[in-house]
Design a protein around this motif. Structure first.
Motif, PDB file in Angstrom:
ATOM      1  N   MET A   1       0.845  -1.185   0.000  1.00 46.64           N
ATOM      2  CA  MET A   1       0.000   0.000   0.000  1.00 46.64           C
ATOM      3  C   MET A   1       0.890   1.250   0.000  1.00 46.64           C
ATOM      4  N   PRO A   2       0.641   2.194  -0.881  1.00 49.24           N
ATOM      5  CA  PRO A   2       1.421   3.431  -0.894  1.00 49.24           C
ATOM      6  C   PRO A   2       1.314   4.175   0.431  1.00 49.24           C
ATOM      7  N   GLU A   3       2.329   4.979   0.709  1.00 48.59           N
ATOM      8  CA  GLU A   3       2.410   5.700   1.972  1.00 48.59           C
ATOM      9  C   GLU A   3       2.482   7.208   1.733  1.00 48.59           C
ATOM     10  N   ILE A   4       1.758   7.957   2.556  1.00 49.13           N
ATOM     11  CA  ILE A   4       1.836   9.420   2.532  1.00 49.13           C
ATOM     12  C   ILE A   4       3.061   9.831   3.339  1.00 49.13           C
ATOM     13  N   GLN A   5       3.907  10.671   2.737  1.00 57.78           N
ATOM     14  CA  GLN A   5       5.077  11.184   3.431  1.00 57.78           C
ATOM     15  C   GLN A   5       5.115  12.699   3.280  1.00 57.78           C
ATOM     16  N   LEU A   6       5.541  13.370   4.341  1.00 58.30           N
ATOM     17  CA  LEU A   6       5.763  14.810   4.269  1.00 58.30           C
ATOM     18  C   LEU A   6       6.951  15.049   3.339  1.00 58.30           C
ATOM     19  N   LEU A   7       6.824  16.037   2.478  1.00 57.09           N
ATOM     20  CA  LEU A   7       7.859  16.328   1.489  1.00 57.09           C
ATOM     21  C   LEU A   7       9.209  16.578   2.158  1.00 57.09           C
ATOM     22  N   ARG A   8      10.245  15.941   1.586  1.00 58.28           N
ATOM     23  CA  ARG A   8      11.616  16.058   2.084  1.00 58.28           C
ATOM     24  C   ARG A   8      12.555  16.386   0.922  1.00 58.28           C
ATOM     25  N   PRO A   9      13.764  16.822   1.226  1.00 56.93           N
ATOM     26  CA  PRO A   9      14.726  17.108   0.150  1.00 56.93           C
ATOM     27  C   PRO A   9      14.991  15.915  -0.764  1.00 56.93           C
ATOM     28  N   ASP A  10      15.075  14.709  -0.193  1.00 59.35           N
ATOM     29  CA  ASP A  10      15.406  13.533  -0.998  1.00 59.35           C
ATOM     30  C   ASP A  10      14.275  13.061  -1.907  1.00 59.35           C
ATOM     31  N   HIS A  11      13.106  13.656  -1.798  1.00 58.03           N
ATOM     32  CA  HIS A  11      12.006  13.325  -2.709  1.00 58.03           C
ATOM     33  C   HIS A  11      12.167  13.975  -4.085  1.00 58.03           C
TER      34      HIS A  11
ATOM     35  N   VAL B   1       3.745  13.662  -0.381  1.00 56.23           N
ATOM     36  CA  VAL B   1       3.845  12.816  -1.560  1.00 56.23           C
ATOM     37  C   VAL B   1       3.319  11.429  -1.195  1.00 56.23           C
ATOM     38  N   LEU B   2       2.739  10.781  -2.180  1.00 53.54           N
ATOM     39  CA  LEU B   2       2.254   9.408  -2.040  1.00 53.54           C
ATOM     40  C   LEU B   2       3.322   8.534  -2.690  1.00 53.54           C
ATOM     41  N   ILE B   3       3.982   7.706  -1.896  1.00 49.53           N
ATOM     42  CA  ILE B   3       5.134   6.932  -2.334  1.00 49.53           C
ATOM     43  C   ILE B   3       4.785   5.446  -2.378  1.00 49.53           C
ATOM     44  N   ASP B   4       5.176   4.773  -3.490  1.00 49.16           N
ATOM     45  CA  ASP B   4       4.948   3.329  -3.580  1.00 49.16           C
ATOM     46  C   ASP B   4       6.139   2.577  -2.976  1.00 49.16           C
TER      47      ASP B   4
ATOM     48  N   GLU C   1       8.805   5.348  -5.754  1.00 46.82           N
ATOM     49  CA  GLU C   1       8.316   6.252  -6.795  1.00 46.82           C
ATOM     50  C   GLU C   1       7.121   7.046  -6.289  1.00 46.82           C
ATOM     51  N   VAL C   2       7.003   8.277  -6.770  1.00 49.92           N
ATOM     52  CA  VAL C   2       5.886   9.138  -6.398  1.00 49.92           C
ATOM     53  C   VAL C   2       4.682   8.772  -7.250  1.00 49.92           C
ATOM     54  N   LEU C   3       3.582   8.456  -6.574  1.00 45.91           N
ATOM     55  CA  LEU C   3       2.312   8.172  -7.249  1.00 45.91           C
ATOM     56  C   LEU C   3       1.363   9.357  -7.185  1.00 45.91           C
ATOM     57  N   GLY C   4       1.645  10.296  -6.301  1.00 42.64           N
ATOM     58  CA  GLY C   4       0.757  11.444  -6.176  1.00 42.64           C
ATOM     59  C   GLY C   4       1.292  12.468  -5.205  1.00 42.64           C
ATOM     60  N   ARG C   5       0.581  13.595  -5.202  1.00 38.32           N
ATOM     61  CA  ARG C   5       0.857  14.691  -4.292  1.00 38.32           C
ATOM     62  C   ARG C   5      -0.457  15.083  -3.633  1.00 38.32           C
TER      63      ARG C   5
ATOM     64  N   SER D   1      -8.191   7.790  -0.872  1.00 38.36           N
ATOM     65  CA  SER D   1      -7.466   7.359   0.318  1.00 38.36           C
ATOM     66  C   SER D   1      -6.454   8.408   0.761  1.00 38.36           C
ATOM     67  N   ALA D   2      -5.703   8.961  -0.190  1.00 35.74           N
ATOM     68  CA  ALA D   2      -4.695   9.972   0.147  1.00 35.74           C
ATOM     69  C   ALA D   2      -5.333  11.241   0.693  1.00 35.74           C
ATOM     70  N   VAL D   3      -6.444  11.673   0.108  1.00 36.65           N
ATOM     71  CA  VAL D   3      -7.132  12.866   0.602  1.00 36.65           C
ATOM     72  C   VAL D   3      -7.661  12.618   2.011  1.00 36.65           C
TER      73      VAL D   3
END
Length: 169
Positions: free
Chosen positions: A1-11, A61-64, A68-72, A101-103
């Motif tokens: 399941m993709p994970e929501i992460q707070l935006l970071r420099p390494d993204h 960002v929504l990360i798989d 990889e980024v699947l969404g913002r 789900s992300a919203v």
């Protein structure tokens, strides 16, 4: 399941790839970001992180599983207990319920981590998928607007009844 992460420099590299790969797809429903966005992406990314540090915005960002980024899903113009919600999901991930789900996840973060009490959003009338996401995530129509010259609707979501996040992101 993709994970929501707070935006970071390494993204930055994965986010740039996401924006490039989906540029035409996004431009069909929202205004194109333009060449300047891509030419100055690193500077823009740094500026967003600096703005996020002030608390005026919360970029996610929504990360798989592959990173990889699947969404913002972003919360901008944070003030007086509210914020404007914006989101975009990759074409290859559309239609799987990830946007809803992300919203919902970011709404829970807004309420329980950021202390917000309401969210606002807007979408064009011709973006049925986005309108459906907002409705499923508990947003209600509050009025009409124009977005980049196109007719649209405004939405609001009280966060009073939003359950705590499923996991700590």
């Amino acid at each position: 399941m993709p994970e929501i992460q707070l935006l970071r420099p390494d993204h930055a590299p994965a986010l740039l790839a996401f924006e490039r790969e989906n540029r035409a797809y996004f431009a069909a429903s929202v205004p194109d970001r333009g060449e300047e966005y891509f030419a100055r992406f690193d500077k823009r990314h740094s500026d967003l992180l600096a703005e996020q540090e002030t608390g005026a915005c919360h970029f996610h960002v929504l990360i798989d599983a592959a990173g990889e980024v699947l969404g913002r899903v972003n919360l901008v113009d944070v003030a007086e207990g509210g914020a404007e919600l914006g989101y975009r999901i990759a074409e290859r991930a559309a239609g799987r319920g990830l946007a809803t789900s992300a919203v919902r996840d970011v709404s829970a973060l807004a309420a329980h981590r950021y202390g917000l009490t309401a969210l606002r959003a807007a979408t064009t009338l011709d973006n049925g998928a986005s309108r459906a996401v907002l409705a499923r995530a508990g947003f209600t129509v509050t009025g009409e607007t124009r977005l980049a010259g196109r007719p649209g609707l405004t939405y609001r979501r009280s966060l009073a009844d939003v359950p705590a996040p499923r996991v700590d992101h």
